[in-house]
Write a protein that holds these residues in place. Structure first.
Motif: not given
Length: 557
Positions: A166-171, A493-508
């Motif tokens: 809970k602590k690390m998830r909040r961070v 679940g994954c909380i970094a979908a925005s970062l994952g999307t940006a990295m994936t689409v920009m790379l391709l």
């Protein structure tokens, strides 16, 4: 009296004994052998251990009879469960999926030691686990590798349910993976997208042959190192923008760590065997951890000293994610995270960011090489939306629906891992009419969801069109209905979908916009075989590149 024979006789009838009978046997066993040898003492200890395990398993079975039947699965051995079959059928994920196919089931259970391992390939059942009952399945299993990479369960993703999680998830949600922070780090991501173009352009001046796996993995590694440490290289790097020896070693360690994180290690189901390294996992995990720590820890320690010994800390501005982890304070104005927590979370963020984008793009490029019409359509979209007078940017992502459809299709057909990160049932429950005992490990199959013939027409065909229904204006990579998994859902679940999307689409998009691609001369077709041991291409994709934009758009050295 032959105490070895006595032990064997007792063990052969263990399943029919109750606790009272066993307790009655032990005194007579000891009386018959007042001078127990070390060997006989070991036999007795072993017997008691086996009896305890069997009683635990009998209690579990009695509970399952009361609350419902377990999901279908193979008959298990006493004590060992299905461990012998697991050891004889590597890789284990292919064995589990083969069992499910042979049984014609979308939920199955194998027992490894005393642990029930439940696998799921049905979207509706997956949604029941990750959405409807996500509070029940909100924990993680303890394992040798997870404990090692999380610094003793001090991070967020790999940690069992509890106060530390809970602590690390909040961070993470408030300080690291939030919209404001994503925008704040935009320039660092652009810097690495530009470096990708520079690196591939340099290959065009040499052999023109580009190892897409190498380029994609090091782009991903560069991005997350820049976001975390404000640096692309641990060493000097290469003049062409490519990785140096240090970066190659770092990326290899990250992928080794991911490959052995939840790899059905024997000692995870029989903790008493940890240290014997019967399957060789412990050595690989230790080496990967030591390599990552070798590069991460000096930077972390130095940065902590700079922050916590600074006389002007009030005016000190964070520059990257490491600074954020160090500078976040509790309600009393004191550092919230310990050094060990910072180190563990740094490693976990590195591991979480590097694999998905690189795998998706390598598979997409490979499929496009065998279906040139897909490549043509993707390039046409880039030329129509962006043109040839500038490089594609993150702000263009909402308008690149075909590029995103290709990425979604790669997530569906070619997931990075066969299973999602495991969940643990924190109480007895029922799922899809089956009893799931407390402590069960639940594996949602990325492979099974994406290739489920009940969900997808021609499930083994790479067809981006299936994601472009009528009226789609801004296709996203996430899949809320769990027909496949790109970024997981639920409270774990994954909380970094925005970062994952940006990295994936920009790379391709950068690779497709910046260069024309063709097979290496002499190659009739790209071999799309999967590796024997994992879901990567069996051989890294190597293709030939040629610049297709005006030369002034290629970043200079």
């Amino acid at each position: 009296m032959d105490t070895s024979a006595t032990s064997a006789a007792i063990l052969s009838n263990t399943t029919s004994l109750n606790a009272t009978a066993v307790i009655g046997i032990i005194p007579s066993f000891l009386a018959a052998s007042p001078q127990l040898s070390v060997f006989n003492a070991f036999l007795l200890s072993t017997f008691m251990l086996l009896f305890a395990v069997i009683k635990s398993q009998q209690s579990s079975l009695q509970g399952s009879k009361q609350l419902g039947r377990l999901p279908p699965g193979p008959m298990a051995w006493p004590v060992l469960g299905n461990l012998p079959e697991m050891l004889c059928n590597k890789p284990v994920f292919r064995w589990i999926h083969r069992l499910m196919e042979e049984m014609g089931t979308e939920i199955a259970c194998v027992r490894l030691g005393s642990t029930h391992v439940v696998s799921v390939t049905c979207p509706k059942i997956a949604a029941e686990i990750l959405k409807k009952q996500d509070a029940v399945f909100a924990s993680r299993p303890e394992s040798m590798a997870a404990r090692t990479f999380s610094g003793g369960y001090k991070s967020a993703v790999l940690v069992p349910h509890g106060d530390q999680w809970k602590k690390m998830r909040r961070v993470l949600t408030s300080e690291i993976i939030c919209p404001a922070r994503h925008k704040w780090l935009h320039e660092k991501r652009v810097e690495e997208a530009d470096n990708l173009i520079r690196y591939v352009f340099a290959q065009c001046g040499a052999s023109r042959d580009v190892n897409i796996r190498n380029a994609a993995r090091h782009y991903s590694g560069n991005v997350i190192r820049n976001l975390m440490f404000s640096k692309r290289y641990f060493g000097k790097g290469m003049p062409d923008g490519g990785p140096g020896i240090e970066e190659e070693e770092h990326v290899e360690a990250l992928f080794n760590a991911l490959g052995y994180l939840y790899a059905f290690c024997v000692s995870d189901y029989f903790p008493c065997l940890e240290g014997l390294d019967l399957d060789g996992h412990e050595r690989i995990v230790k080496e990967a951890s030591e390599t990552m720590n070798k590069y991460h820890d000096p930077i972390v320690h130095q940065r902590i000293r700079e922050w916590r010994n600074s006389s002007d800390i009030a005016n000190k501005e964070p520059q990257d994610l490491l600074d954020i982890l160090i500078s976040v304070n509790d309600s009393n104005g004191q550092p919230l995270l310990t050094t060990e927590e910072i180190k563990a979370q740094t490693t976990e963020i590195m591991m979480a960011a590097i694999d998905n984008p690189s795998n998706v793009v390598e598979w997409t490029m490979a499929e496009m090489m065998n279906q040139p019409e897909l490549l043509k359509r993707a390039v046409e979209e880039l030329d129509r939306v962006i043109g040839k007078d500038r490089l594609v940017q993150e702000s263009d992502i909402p308008h690149l629906n075909y590029i995103k459809a290709c990425a979604r299709e790669a997530f569906r057909l070619h997931p990075i891992a066969p299973f999602n990160v495991p969940h643990v049932a924190m109480s007895d429950t029922n799922v899809a009419g089956y009893f799931i005992p407390k402590g069960s490990h639940v594996l949602v199959s990325r492979l099974g969801l994406g290739r489920n013939p009940k969900v997808w027409d021609e499930p083994h065909r790479f067809n981006p069109e299936r994601h472009l229904g009528d009226g789609v204006t801004n296709l996203v990579l996430t899949e809320p209905d769990l027909r496949f998994i790109s970024f997981s859902t639920g409270r774990r679940g994954c909380i970094a979908a925005s970062l994952g999307t940006a990295m994936t689409v920009m790379l391709l998009a950068r690779l497709l916009q910046g260069f024309s691609w063709e097979k290496v001369p002499g190659s009739l077709e790209i071999d799309l075989s999967e590796s024997e041991h994992d879901l990567f291409l069996a051989r890294p994709l190597t293709v030939r590149a040629e610049p297709r934009l005006p030369l002034h758009l290629y970043p200079s050295f």
